[in-house]
Design an enzyme around this catalytic site. Structure first.
Site, PDB file in Angstrom:
ATOM      1  N   GLY A  71       0.813  -1.211   0.000  1.00  0.00           N
ATOM      2  CA  GLY A  71       0.000   0.000   0.000  1.00  0.00           C
ATOM      3  C   GLY A  71       0.848   1.263   0.000  1.00  0.00           C
ATOM      4  O   GLY A  71       0.506   2.252  -0.649  1.00  0.00           O
ATOM      5  N   THR A  72       1.961   1.241   0.723  1.00  0.00           N
ATOM      6  CA  THR A  72       2.815   2.423   0.804  1.00  0.00           C
ATOM      7  C   THR A  72       3.336   2.808  -0.578  1.00  0.00           C
ATOM      8  O   THR A  72       3.256   3.970  -0.989  1.00  0.00           O
ATOM      9  CB  THR A  72       3.998   2.155   1.756  1.00  0.00           C
ATOM     10  N   ASN A 151      -7.778   3.893   8.984  1.00  0.00           N
ATOM     11  CA  ASN A 151      -7.209   2.734   9.676  1.00  0.00           C
ATOM     12  C   ASN A 151      -7.321   2.826  11.191  1.00  0.00           C
ATOM     13  O   ASN A 151      -7.286   1.817  11.878  1.00  0.00           O
ATOM     14  CB  ASN A 151      -5.742   2.551   9.276  1.00  0.00           C
ATOM     15  N   GLN A 179      -7.633  -0.350   3.749  1.00  0.00           N
ATOM     16  CA  GLN A 179      -8.452  -0.923   4.832  1.00  0.00           C
ATOM     17  C   GLN A 179      -9.803  -1.446   4.341  1.00  0.00           C
ATOM     18  O   GLN A 179     -10.534  -2.067   5.123  1.00  0.00           O
ATOM     19  CB  GLN A 179      -8.680   0.120   5.940  1.00  0.00           C
ATOM     20  N   HIS A 201      -1.597  -7.747   2.674  1.00  0.00           N
ATOM     21  CA  HIS A 201      -1.475  -8.272   4.044  1.00  0.00           C
ATOM     22  C   HIS A 201      -2.569  -7.781   4.979  1.00  0.00           C
ATOM     23  O   HIS A 201      -2.649  -8.220   6.132  1.00  0.00           O
ATOM     24  CB  HIS A 201      -0.081  -7.994   4.623  1.00  0.00           C
ATOM     25  N   THR A 237      11.584  -7.129 -11.148  1.00  0.00           N
ATOM     26  CA  THR A 237      11.017  -8.466 -11.355  1.00  0.00           C
ATOM     27  C   THR A 237       9.830  -8.666 -10.425  1.00  0.00           C
ATOM     28  O   THR A 237       9.914  -8.372  -9.226  1.00  0.00           O
ATOM     29  CB  THR A 237      12.107  -9.534 -11.084  1.00  0.00           C
ATOM     30  N   CYS A 325       3.721   5.352  20.194  1.00  0.00           N
ATOM     31  CA  CYS A 325       4.481   5.472  21.444  1.00  0.00           C
ATOM     32  C   CYS A 325       5.917   5.014  21.233  1.00  0.00           C
ATOM     33  O   CYS A 325       6.181   4.071  20.528  1.00  0.00           O
ATOM     34  CB  CYS A 325       3.892   4.568  22.518  1.00  0.00           C
TER      35      CYS A 325
END
Ligand SMILES: Cc1ncc(COP(=O)(O)O)c(C=O)c1O
Length: 391
Positions: A71-72, A151, A179, A201, A237, A325
């Site tokens: 996705g990135t 998300n 999402q 994923h 590839t 965090c």
């Protein structure tokens, strides 16, 4: 004690059927899809079969699907690719403030390169008002990018209306559908987008593979240049086993998605109602109806998410916090800030994201375990000397 996994928005387990479909492409069918011999042709045919599946699921044509590393990369390709291709036409990009960092960061870079990036407002549920989009479009606007569902808080955006307004002015629309792809039914025409990012994923496929849908005729520059794979739009590839896994995950979603929506919503509502009944001073984030079926973002007043998360983890329950965090600082989530959540409540926010294997027994276990932990942390917080408290 069996662990309870309630962090499916972060990643999902790879379905065993997906893994089984992938393995031959690591073993005897290891050819490079660009090779002309039989090994290459077998790999090429597997990639094209997966492309057809993804396209059909989106209501698109196979040539409109470009496989990426996730996705990135798909988000980066959409934003940077359109910006580069249309630089001579305009330099204005419109996004929402609740986008994932994979949209925010490339936009930050583009702003440094001279693009003007407008952040829309969102309401207390994290929803964009399409009228606001109409109000900021100019003759220099080249792209509107608004995520399909958030998300952190699960809110689903009114993309069809946003798309209609942008298209009236000939402006491209991109959505980060990481999402929603495989979770709620839609086609690219239903939601009116020209570009759409997805990731395997998050829907029981493997990590490191995704795709960008690019509507035929959309002008976009390639990010990765090299051997000319993916019709010259994304060199390197192909990740053949990953792409096969994505195709298999799509097959599974086709059969399971509709049933899952009802079951996940039922379990999510059981969790939310149960927490409301058992714990005082909680706030449920996200749109009350227009939200992902498996998302429950809950803020607990007077508690820090980090110790709450870690205590739940020790008790076998995995969920996530609403803040990023680290040992040195607690950065409040930009999404919770954008919806105007009080910083104290934002710091006490947990996200439970349910998945295909979540059971009623697991939800009931959370309802048994969580309330006493919250009470304990609240009273410990009260006793803590002021100077020891985190600001
Ligand atoms: C909304 C959204 N966009 C993009 C991404 C990034 O996807 P990937 O992990 O496949 O790069 C994520 C994953 O966290 C996400 O939730």
């Amino acid at each position: 004690m069996r662990s309870i996994y309630l962090d499916h928005a972060a990643t999902t387990p790879t379905d065993p059927a997906v893994l089984e479909a992938m393995i031959p492409y690591y073993q005897d069918r290891y050819g490079n899809p660009s090779s002309l011999h039989s090994f290459g042709r077998a790999a090429k045919s597997a990639v094209e079969t997966a492309r057809k599946k993804v396209a059909a699921f989106l209501g698109a044509e196979p040539e409109e699907v470009v496989f990426t590393s996730g996705g990135t990369e798909a988000n980066n390709m959409a934003l940077r690719g359109v910006a580069r291709a249309l630089r001579n036409r305009g330099n204005h990009i419109v996004i929402s403030p609740v986008e994932h960092h994979a949209v925010l960061e490339p936009c930050r870079d583009l702003a440094e390169e001279g693009f003007e990036v407008t952040l829309l407002a969102v309401d207390q549920h994290g929803m964009v008002n399409p009228d606001d989009v109409a109000g900021v479009l100019t003759h220099r606007t080249i792209l509107v990018s608004v995520m399909h569902a958030n998300n952190e808080i699960g809110t689903i955006q009114p993309l069809a209306e946003i798309g209609r307004l942008a298209h009236e002015k000939g402006i491209y629309v991109h959505t980060d559908a990481v999402q929603t792809f495989g979770h709620i039914p839609f086609t690219v025409d239903d939601i009116g987008v020209d570009l759409l990012s997805l990731s395997a994923h998050k829907m029981y496929g493997p990590k490191g593979v995704g795709a960008l849908y690019v509507r035929a005729g959309t002008r976009i520059a390639a990010l990765l240049r090299g051997g000319g794979q993916e019709g010259g739009r994304r060199a390197s590839t192909e990740n053949v086993p990953g792409i096969v896994g994505l195709g298999k995950a799509v097959d599974l979603a086709c059969g399971k998605m509709t049933g899952e929506i009802g079951e996940l919503s039922r379990l999510r509502d059981r969790l939310i109602t149960g927490i409301r009944e058992r714990v005082e001073r909680v706030r449920i984030n996200g749109h009350p109806e227009k939200k992902l079926p498996g998302n429950a973002s809950i803020s607990f007043d007077g508690v820090e998410a980090e110790p709450l998360l870690l205590t739940l983890d020790l008790m076998g329950i995995a969920c996530s916090g609403g803040s990023a965090c680290s040992s040195t600082n607690v950065e409040t989530s930009h999404v919770l800030a954008a919806i105007g959540l009080d910083p104290g409540l934002a710091r006490g926010t947990l996200r439970f994201s349910l998945g295909r294997a979540t059971t009623e027994e697991e939800i009931d276990r959370v309802l048994d375990v969580l309330p006493p932990v919250v009470r304990r942390l609240r009273s410990a917080g009260r006793k803590e000397p002021k100077e020891m408290r985190r600001s």
